[in-house]
Design a protein around this motif. Structure first.
Motif, PDB file in Angstrom:
ATOM      1  N   VAL A  82      20.566  37.633   1.312  1.00  0.00           N
ATOM      2  CA  VAL A  82      20.502  36.310   0.619  1.00  0.00           C
ATOM      3  C   VAL A  82      18.942  35.830   0.191  1.00  0.00           C
ATOM      4  O   VAL A  82      18.065  35.614   0.884  1.00  0.00           O
ATOM      5  CB  VAL A  82      20.157  35.408   3.151  1.00  0.00           C
ATOM      6  CG1 VAL A  82      19.597  33.967   2.604  1.00  0.00           C
ATOM      7  CG2 VAL A  82      21.606  35.518   3.526  1.00  0.00           C
ATOM      8  N   VAL A  83      19.315  35.004  -0.594  1.00  0.00           N
ATOM      9  CA  VAL A  83      18.317  34.390  -1.134  1.00  0.00           C
ATOM     10  C   VAL A  83      17.794  32.688  -0.851  1.00  0.00           C
ATOM     11  O   VAL A  83      18.943  32.036  -0.523  1.00  0.00           O
ATOM     12  CB  VAL A  83      18.879  34.131  -3.306  1.00  0.00           C
ATOM     13  CG1 VAL A  83      18.232  33.108  -3.541  1.00  0.00           C
ATOM     14  CG2 VAL A  83      19.233  35.327  -3.061  1.00  0.00           C
ATOM     15  N   LEU A  84      16.600  32.944  -0.313  1.00  0.00           N
ATOM     16  CA  LEU A  84      16.341  31.194   0.573  1.00  0.00           C
ATOM     17  C   LEU A  84      16.144  30.581  -0.561  1.00  0.00           C
ATOM     18  O   LEU A  84      15.329  30.772  -1.511  1.00  0.00           O
ATOM     19  CB  LEU A  84      15.074  31.939   1.615  1.00  0.00           C
ATOM     20  CG  LEU A  84      15.226  30.922   1.656  1.00  0.00           C
ATOM     21  CD1 LEU A  84      15.342  30.118   3.094  1.00  0.00           C
ATOM     22  CD2 LEU A  84      13.402  31.132   2.484  1.00  0.00           C
ATOM     23  N   THR A  85      16.282  29.413  -0.894  1.00  0.00           N
ATOM     24  CA  THR A  85      16.195  28.318  -1.533  1.00  0.00           C
ATOM     25  C   THR A  85      15.828  26.840  -1.217  1.00  0.00           C
ATOM     26  O   THR A  85      16.349  26.733   0.465  1.00  0.00           O
ATOM     27  CB  THR A  85      17.550  27.776  -2.525  1.00  0.00           C
ATOM     28  OG1 THR A  85      18.358  27.524  -1.597  1.00  0.00           O
ATOM     29  CG2 THR A  85      17.442  28.797  -2.975  1.00  0.00           C
ATOM     30  N   PRO A  86      15.103  25.519  -1.400  1.00  0.00           N
ATOM     31  CA  PRO A  86      15.358  24.712  -0.269  1.00  0.00           C
ATOM     32  C   PRO A  86      15.974  23.787  -0.218  1.00  0.00           C
ATOM     33  O   PRO A  86      16.267  23.581   1.164  1.00  0.00           O
ATOM     34  CB  PRO A  86      14.143  23.581  -1.766  1.00  0.00           C
ATOM     35  CG  PRO A  86      14.086  24.582  -2.711  1.00  0.00           C
ATOM     36  CD  PRO A  86      14.671  26.024  -2.862  1.00  0.00           C
ATOM     37  N   LYS A  87      17.584  23.979  -0.627  1.00  0.00           N
ATOM     38  CA  LYS A  87      18.888  24.068  -0.840  1.00  0.00           C
ATOM     39  C   LYS A  87      19.553  24.505   0.831  1.00  0.00           C
ATOM     40  O   LYS A  87      20.590  23.397   1.536  1.00  0.00           O
ATOM     41  CB  LYS A  87      19.872  23.998  -2.051  1.00  0.00           C
ATOM     42  CG  LYS A  87      19.542  23.082  -2.428  1.00  0.00           C
ATOM     43  CD  LYS A  87      20.592  22.890  -3.917  1.00  0.00           C
ATOM     44  CE  LYS A  87      19.673  21.977  -5.132  1.00  0.00           C
ATOM     45  NZ  LYS A  87      20.847  21.929  -6.511  1.00  0.00           N
ATOM     46  N   ASN A  88      18.510  25.844   1.208  1.00  0.00           N
ATOM     47  CA  ASN A  88      19.644  26.703   2.146  1.00  0.00           C
ATOM     48  C   ASN A  88      18.605  26.734   3.392  1.00  0.00           C
ATOM     49  O   ASN A  88      19.396  26.990   4.565  1.00  0.00           O
ATOM     50  CB  ASN A  88      20.341  27.450   1.483  1.00  0.00           C
ATOM     51  CG  ASN A  88      19.435  28.915   1.061  1.00  0.00           C
ATOM     52  OD1 ASN A  88      17.825  29.150   1.124  1.00  0.00           O
ATOM     53  ND2 ASN A  88      20.112  29.635   0.586  1.00  0.00           N
ATOM     54  N   ILE A  89      17.653  26.134   3.494  1.00  0.00           N
ATOM     55  CA  ILE A  89      16.491  26.670   4.358  1.00  0.00           C
ATOM     56  C   ILE A  89      17.440  26.541   5.674  1.00  0.00           C
ATOM     57  O   ILE A  89      17.088  26.419   6.531  1.00  0.00           O
ATOM     58  CB  ILE A  89      15.051  26.159   4.068  1.00  0.00           C
ATOM     59  CG1 ILE A  89      13.996  26.418   5.116  1.00  0.00           C
ATOM     60  CG2 ILE A  89      15.221  24.474   3.688  1.00  0.00           C
ATOM     61  CD1 ILE A  89      13.853  27.149   4.909  1.00  0.00           C
ATOM     62  N   ALA A  90      17.731  24.852   5.679  1.00  0.00           N
ATOM     63  CA  ALA A  90      18.430  24.149   6.694  1.00  0.00           C
ATOM     64  C   ALA A  90      18.922  25.452   7.282  1.00  0.00           C
ATOM     65  O   ALA A  90      19.105  25.267   8.315  1.00  0.00           O
ATOM     66  CB  ALA A  90      18.743  22.801   6.785  1.00  0.00           C
ATOM     67  N   ASP A  91      19.530  26.064   6.907  1.00  0.00           N
ATOM     68  CA  ASP A  91      21.296  26.339   7.611  1.00  0.00           C
ATOM     69  C   ASP A  91      20.522  28.201   7.962  1.00  0.00           C
ATOM     70  O   ASP A  91      20.731  28.968   8.471  1.00  0.00           O
ATOM     71  CB  ASP A  91      21.922  26.551   6.473  1.00  0.00           C
ATOM     72  CG  ASP A  91      22.681  25.691   5.965  1.00  0.00           C
ATOM     73  OD1 ASP A  91      23.222  24.552   7.004  1.00  0.00           O
ATOM     74  OD2 ASP A  91      24.138  25.050   4.722  1.00  0.00           O
ATOM     75  N   ILE A  92      19.429  28.403   7.125  1.00  0.00           N
ATOM     76  CA  ILE A  92      18.709  30.070   7.246  1.00  0.00           C
ATOM     77  C   ILE A  92      17.123  29.974   7.850  1.00  0.00           C
ATOM     78  O   ILE A  92      17.149  30.585   8.920  1.00  0.00           O
ATOM     79  CB  ILE A  92      18.604  30.388   6.359  1.00  0.00           C
ATOM     80  CG1 ILE A  92      20.177  30.617   5.266  1.00  0.00           C
ATOM     81  CG2 ILE A  92      17.463  32.045   6.389  1.00  0.00           C
ATOM     82  CD1 ILE A  92      19.534  30.867   3.889  1.00  0.00           C
ATOM     83  N   ALA A  93      17.214  28.789   8.396  1.00  0.00           N
ATOM     84  CA  ALA A  93      16.046  28.937   9.309  1.00  0.00           C
ATOM     85  C   ALA A  93      15.604  29.355  10.468  1.00  0.00           C
ATOM     86  O   ALA A  93      14.855  30.397  10.995  1.00  0.00           O
ATOM     87  CB  ALA A  93      14.689  27.531   9.527  1.00  0.00           C
ATOM     88  N   TYR A  94      16.700  29.434  11.295  1.00  0.00           N
ATOM     89  CA  TYR A  94      16.259  30.281  12.296  1.00  0.00           C
ATOM     90  C   TYR A  94      16.270  31.427  13.042  1.00  0.00           C
ATOM     91  O   TYR A  94      16.547  31.626  13.771  1.00  0.00           O
ATOM     92  CB  TYR A  94      18.678  29.865  13.346  1.00  0.00           C
ATOM     93  CG  TYR A  94      19.176  30.008  12.379  1.00  0.00           C
ATOM     94  CD1 TYR A  94      20.107  31.497  13.563  1.00  0.00           C
ATOM     95  CD2 TYR A  94      20.253  30.225  11.546  1.00  0.00           C
ATOM     96  CE1 TYR A  94      21.387  32.085  13.231  1.00  0.00           C
ATOM     97  CE2 TYR A  94      21.438  30.949  10.933  1.00  0.00           C
ATOM     98  CZ  TYR A  94      21.617  31.460  12.271  1.00  0.00           C
ATOM     99  OH  TYR A  94      22.472  32.599  11.690  1.00  0.00           O
TER     100      TYR A  94
END
Length: 156
Positions: A82-94
């Motif tokens: 998973v490539v973390l970006t400012p756009k997907n952080i909300a979905d991945i942070a957990y």
């Protein structure tokens, strides 16, 4: 007037003042503390959503540096990366480690004292004992059905 940029290409204490969505690519990458925890394989309970970490590292993790051994091509080599970006952080942070700078900033928390941006020293994360240096297991050496035997307690 824009913020001054120092010789590293980073604005002073940008992580305290600039929203994640407005970070430069260089600043975004600088948030990584180099702990390597995000490269540990995780198990997620389908019923509860609970995520646990294992000692089993992605095949690309360099156990000495705690960095990806092929960062620029990682998604092609490991499609599930998973490539973390400012756009997907909300979905991945957990499922990011609780100590992760990306997660902490997204949750409105400060960086920890051992973070290299705070300490000024890239080795501080290792000296603080929060990196995976020296204790991971290669994913191809452990059968998937044994991954539960290698669950770790994720700590700050």
């Amino acid at each position: 007037m824009s913020d001054p940029i120092d010789r590293t290409g980073l604005r002073p204490r940008f992580w305290e003042r600039v929203p994640m969505q407005k970070l430069t690519p260089k600043e975004w990458e600088a948030l990584c503390d180099g702990c390597g925890k995000c490269c540990l394989n995780k198990l997620e309970d389908a019923d509860t959503g609970e995520v646990v970490f294992t000692r089993i590292a992605c095949r690309l993790l360099d156990d000495d540096t705690c960095r990806c051994g092929n960062y620029d091509c990682r998604k092609a080599i490991v499609p599930e990366c998973v490539v973390l970006t400012p756009k997907n952080i909300a979905d991945i942070a957990y499922w990011m480690p609780a100590s992760c700078a990306y997660r902490r900033l997204w949750e409105g928390k400060p960086l920890l004292d051992w973070h290299p941006l705070v300490s000024g020293d890239a080795e501080s994360v290792h000296r603080a004992g929060v990196s995976v240096r020296g204790w991971t297991l290669p994913e191809f050496d452990i059968p998937l059905e044994e991954w539960e035997d290698h669950i770790i307690e994720e700590e700050l």
